[in-house]
Design a protein around this motif. Structure first.
Motif, PDB file in Angstrom:
ATOM      1  N   LYS A 158      33.430  19.043  46.035  1.00 61.71           N
ATOM      2  CA  LYS A 158      34.429  18.974  44.857  1.00 61.71           C
ATOM      3  C   LYS A 158      34.644  17.767  44.239  1.00 61.71           C
ATOM      4  CE  LYS A 158      37.397  22.196  47.732  1.00 61.71           C
ATOM      5  NZ  LYS A 158      38.568  22.153  48.841  1.00 61.71           N
ATOM      6  N   ALA A 159      34.309  16.588  44.833  1.00 62.41           N
ATOM      7  CA  ALA A 159      34.284  15.317  44.012  1.00 62.41           C
ATOM      8  C   ALA A 159      33.022  15.056  43.286  1.00 62.41           C
ATOM      9  CB  ALA A 159      34.244  14.152  45.363  1.00 62.41           C
ATOM     10  N   ALA A 160      32.238  15.786  43.559  1.00 57.75           N
ATOM     11  CA  ALA A 160      31.143  15.919  42.662  1.00 57.75           C
ATOM     12  C   ALA A 160      31.223  16.519  41.327  1.00 57.75           C
ATOM     13  CB  ALA A 160      29.749  16.322  43.298  1.00 57.75           C
ATOM     14  N   ALA A 161      32.003  17.592  41.481  1.00 60.35           N
ATOM     15  CA  ALA A 161      32.275  18.373  40.406  1.00 60.35           C
ATOM     16  C   ALA A 161      33.303  17.816  39.419  1.00 60.35           C
ATOM     17  CB  ALA A 161      33.269  19.674  40.811  1.00 60.35           C
ATOM     18  N   LEU A 162      33.963  16.629  40.100  1.00 55.10           N
ATOM     19  CA  LEU A 162      34.932  15.622  39.321  1.00 55.10           C
ATOM     20  C   LEU A 162      34.212  14.524  38.735  1.00 55.10           C
ATOM     21  CD1 LEU A 162      37.915  15.820  41.396  1.00 55.10           C
ATOM     22  CD2 LEU A 162      37.794  16.928  39.296  1.00 55.10           C
ATOM     23  N   GLY A 163      32.845  14.468  39.117  1.00 58.37           N
ATOM     24  CA  GLY A 163      32.076  13.446  38.388  1.00 58.37           C
ATOM     25  C   GLY A 163      31.562  12.311  39.248  1.00 58.37           C
ATOM     26  N   SER A 164      31.783  12.513  40.681  1.00 53.38           N
ATOM     27  CA  SER A 164      31.498  11.237  41.664  1.00 53.38           C
ATOM     28  C   SER A 164      29.690  11.206  41.739  1.00 53.38           C
ATOM     29  CB  SER A 164      32.295  11.186  42.669  1.00 53.38           C
ATOM     30  OG  SER A 164      31.818  10.286  43.800  1.00 53.38           O
ATOM     31  N   GLU A 165      29.045  10.514  41.426  1.00 53.46           N
ATOM     32  CA  GLU A 165      27.759  10.434  41.721  1.00 53.46           C
ATOM     33  C   GLU A 165      27.189  10.262  43.091  1.00 53.46           C
ATOM     34  OE1 GLU A 165      25.211  11.491  39.820  1.00 53.46           O
ATOM     35  OE2 GLU A 165      26.475  11.969  38.173  1.00 53.46           O
TER      36      GLU A 165
END
Length: 187
Positions: free
Chosen positions: A144-151
């Motif tokens: 979910k955090a990756a989908a928000l842009g967290s590499e």
């Protein structure tokens, strides 16, 4: 000229442990912001000041003062996610994992799962789940955090997915064999 997709595929082949599409300079993250427009501006200003003082106290090692400041910010604007996220970090540093998880859950709920605070809270909750060996929960939060842009979250999600790493490694081996065929085995 190679497309962004082509570069992402090549990156996955030659760096099997890196997340798909994780190419330096290709993924320009959009700056995530929290929508604070629904809050009274004077109360918001007060809460942001309390949070800044809380962060400074935590950085100085005074976790009790930090917790008091973050709790005060929560009391002033209980519907704003950021103070819960910050208080969770102080609780985690004190060893109160259960309290930290409770505040992170609240931060994620209040943020609606979007924005900077949600992304940070999902990463932090994922790390706590990983420490507790709850890999499925950790992977879900990291995704979910990756989908928000967290590499960072994207890398953690891949690290927790042994199938993706295995597939990338196998594909890399196939490409290497195609590039450097073993002549002795061709007869």
């Amino acid at each position: 000229m190679a497309t962004a997709h082509d570069r992402a595929v090549l990156q996955a082949i030659f760096n099997p442990t890196s997340p798909y599409g994780d190419i330096p300079g290709l993924n320009q993250e959009e700056e995530l912001i929290d929508d604070d427009s629904g809050f009274d501006t004077e109360l918001l200003k007060q809460v942001k000041e309390l949070e800044m003082r809380g962060v400074s106290a935590a950085e100085a090692g005074d976790l009790q003062a930090a917790l008091q400041l973050f709790s005060q910010a929560v009391r002033v604007l209980p519907q704003r996610a950021s103070a819960y996220n910050n208080r969770a970090q102080a609780l985690r540093l004190q060893g109160d994992t259960a309290g930290a998880l409770q505040d992170l859950d609240q931060a994620i709920t209040l943020s609606g799962g979007t924005g900077r605070t949600a992304c940070q809270a999902l990463v932090q909750r994922g790390l706590l789940h990983r420490l507790e060996r709850q890999d499925d929960e950790a992977r879900a939060d990291f995704e979910k955090a990756a989908a928000l842009g967290s590499e960072f979250a994207r890398q953690q999600a891949v690290a927790l997915n042994p199938y993706a790493a295995l597939c990338n490694k196998m594909l890399s081996e196939v490409i290497n064999k195609l590039r450097n065929p073993d002549v002795s085995q061709m007869q």
